[in-house]
Scaffold this motif. Sequence first.
Motif, PDB file in Angstrom:
ATOM      1  N   UNK A   1     -18.779  12.117 -23.384  1.00 49.70           N
ATOM      2  CA  UNK A   1     -17.879  12.693 -22.381  1.00 49.70           C
ATOM      3  C   UNK A   1     -16.593  11.877 -22.294  1.00 49.70           C
ATOM      4  N   UNK A   2     -16.729  10.559 -22.391  1.00 48.17           N
ATOM      5  CA  UNK A   2     -15.551   9.684 -22.361  1.00 48.17           C
ATOM      6  C   UNK A   2     -14.644   9.970 -23.542  1.00 48.17           C
TER       7      UNK A   2
ATOM      8  N   UNK B   1     -11.132   3.071 -25.849  1.00 47.30           N
ATOM      9  CA  UNK B   1     -11.706   1.923 -26.557  1.00 47.30           C
ATOM     10  C   UNK B   1     -12.414   0.981 -25.591  1.00 47.30           C
ATOM     11  N   UNK B   2     -11.831   0.784 -24.412  1.00 45.77           N
ATOM     12  CA  UNK B   2     -12.465  -0.085 -23.422  1.00 45.77           C
ATOM     13  C   UNK B   2     -13.776   0.522 -22.926  1.00 45.77           C
ATOM     14  N   UNK B   3     -13.752   1.797 -22.552  1.00 45.39           N
ATOM     15  CA  UNK B   3     -14.938   2.452 -22.006  1.00 45.39           C
ATOM     16  C   UNK B   3     -16.050   2.542 -23.046  1.00 45.39           C
ATOM     17  N   UNK B   4     -15.721   2.889 -24.254  1.00 44.68           N
ATOM     18  CA  UNK B   4     -16.742   2.993 -25.298  1.00 44.68           C
ATOM     19  C   UNK B   4     -17.342   1.613 -25.567  1.00 44.68           C
TER      20      UNK B   4
ATOM     21  N   UNK C   1     -21.212   0.714 -24.951  1.00 50.02           N
ATOM     22  CA  UNK C   1     -22.008   0.204 -26.073  1.00 50.02           C
ATOM     23  C   UNK C   1     -22.727  -1.081 -25.673  1.00 50.02           C
ATOM     24  N   UNK C   2     -22.040  -1.947 -24.917  1.00 51.57           N
ATOM     25  CA  UNK C   2     -22.668  -3.181 -24.434  1.00 51.57           C
ATOM     26  C   UNK C   2     -23.863  -2.845 -23.540  1.00 51.57           C
ATOM     27  N   UNK C   3     -23.677  -1.899 -22.623  1.00 52.97           N
ATOM     28  CA  UNK C   3     -24.756  -1.510 -21.721  1.00 52.97           C
ATOM     29  C   UNK C   3     -25.910  -0.892 -22.490  1.00 52.97           C
TER      30      UNK C   3
END
Length: 96
Positions: free
Chosen positions: A35-36, A53-56, A60-62
């Motif tokens: 969705x992002x 890029x920040x949100x992805x 990915x970290x989570x």
Amino acid sequence: MDKVSVTAETLSDLSNVLKTESEKLLDIVSNISQATINYEEMLISDAGELFRSFMVQEQEKEKNKIIKNNEEIADKLFDFSNIYIETKDRIGDLVK
């Protein structure tokens, strides 16, 4: 205080449930990530690319944290199940 009865099967079943729930969580994170990306495609600016890029990256970290934590818990539950079975067998051998 009430007692809790735990068997090897209980621990093994709990491990399997945790793995299933982990997969559901990963699906949710993947859907949010998709969705992002779709939202970012609507933005036509450098800010949109930076946002994506920040949100992805954060998602990915989570996702990796979820995978790691749930795998550790599931593995430990399975190990406890094996220890329980081995201990039960050893006690049974001593009683014979």
